[in-house]
Design a protein around this motif. Structure first.
Motif, PDB file in Angstrom:
ATOM      1  N   GLU A   3      47.387  60.617   7.867  1.00  0.00           N
ATOM      2  CA  GLU A   3      48.050  60.587   8.957  1.00  0.00           C
ATOM      3  C   GLU A   3      47.578  59.271   9.457  1.00  0.00           C
ATOM      4  OE1 GLU A   3      48.331  62.411  13.262  1.00  0.00           O
ATOM      5  OE2 GLU A   3      48.082  63.892  11.655  1.00  0.00           O
ATOM      6  N   GLU A   4      48.735  58.281   9.952  1.00  0.00           N
ATOM      7  CA  GLU A   4      48.512  57.112  10.478  1.00  0.00           C
ATOM      8  C   GLU A   4      48.196  57.219  12.044  1.00  0.00           C
ATOM      9  OE1 GLU A   4      51.333  54.208   9.940  1.00  0.00           O
ATOM     10  OE2 GLU A   4      52.037  54.811   7.962  1.00  0.00           O
ATOM     11  N   LYS A   5      47.197  56.380  12.513  1.00  0.00           N
ATOM     12  CA  LYS A   5      47.019  56.452  14.062  1.00  0.00           C
ATOM     13  C   LYS A   5      47.903  55.663  14.644  1.00  0.00           C
ATOM     14  CE  LYS A   5      43.277  59.118  13.688  1.00  0.00           C
ATOM     15  NZ  LYS A   5      43.203  60.344  14.384  1.00  0.00           N
ATOM     16  N   TYR A  46      43.557  44.415  28.410  1.00  0.00           N
ATOM     17  CA  TYR A  46      43.364  44.259  27.288  1.00  0.00           C
ATOM     18  C   TYR A  46      43.105  45.496  26.503  1.00  0.00           C
ATOM     19  CZ  TYR A  46      38.492  44.748  28.329  1.00  0.00           C
ATOM     20  OH  TYR A  46      37.050  45.150  28.791  1.00  0.00           O
ATOM     21  N   LEU A  47      43.186  45.770  25.271  1.00  0.00           N
ATOM     22  CA  LEU A  47      43.117  46.786  24.601  1.00  0.00           C
ATOM     23  C   LEU A  47      41.449  47.090  23.975  1.00  0.00           C
ATOM     24  CD1 LEU A  47      46.330  46.778  22.428  1.00  0.00           C
ATOM     25  CD2 LEU A  47      45.925  48.033  24.266  1.00  0.00           C
ATOM     26  N   VAL A  48      41.036  47.980  24.143  1.00  0.00           N
ATOM     27  CA  VAL A  48      39.762  48.570  23.479  1.00  0.00           C
ATOM     28  C   VAL A  48      40.070  49.398  22.268  1.00  0.00           C
ATOM     29  CG1 VAL A  48      37.614  49.800  23.836  1.00  0.00           C
ATOM     30  CG2 VAL A  48      38.750  48.451  25.791  1.00  0.00           C
ATOM     31  N   PRO A  49      39.322  49.038  21.026  1.00  0.00           N
ATOM     32  CA  PRO A  49      39.671  49.959  19.796  1.00  0.00           C
ATOM     33  C   PRO A  49      39.077  51.329  20.129  1.00  0.00           C
ATOM     34  CG  PRO A  49      38.297  47.852  19.326  1.00  0.00           C
ATOM     35  CD  PRO A  49      38.435  47.893  20.807  1.00  0.00           C
ATOM     36  N   GLY A  50      40.172  52.266  19.557  1.00  0.00           N
ATOM     37  CA  GLY A  50      39.825  53.770  19.792  1.00  0.00           C
ATOM     38  C   GLY A  50      40.946  54.386  19.197  1.00  0.00           C
TER      39      GLY A  50
END
Length: 70
Positions: A3-5, A46-50
């Motif tokens: 499944e793609e995130k 900004y985006l934080v990886p998660g």
């Protein structure tokens, strides 16, 4: 097939923290997983990886439609 995130993207051409309430990004405040951050008022978020949970709260909160899910 794995499944793609879902990934969240910010369109910085639409994003305008100067127009947000006291410069605080509503999408940042709406994200329950804190995947969006802002260094300070009137700064661009900004985006934080998660792992996005696909709740859509950031999309609904952004008045400028600058957030999208990919």
């Amino acid at each position: 097939m794995p499944e793609e995130k879902v990934k969240v993207a910010i369109d910085y051409k639409r994003c305008d923290p100067q127009k947000c309430d006291k410069g605080v990004c509503a999408a940042v405040m709406a994200c329950p997983n804190k995947l969006l951050k802002q260094f300070g008022a009137y700064e661009y978020p900004y985006l934080v990886p998660g792992f996005c949970q696909e709740c859509g709260k950031c999309l609904d909160a952004c008045l400028w439609e600058a957030i999208s899910m990919l």
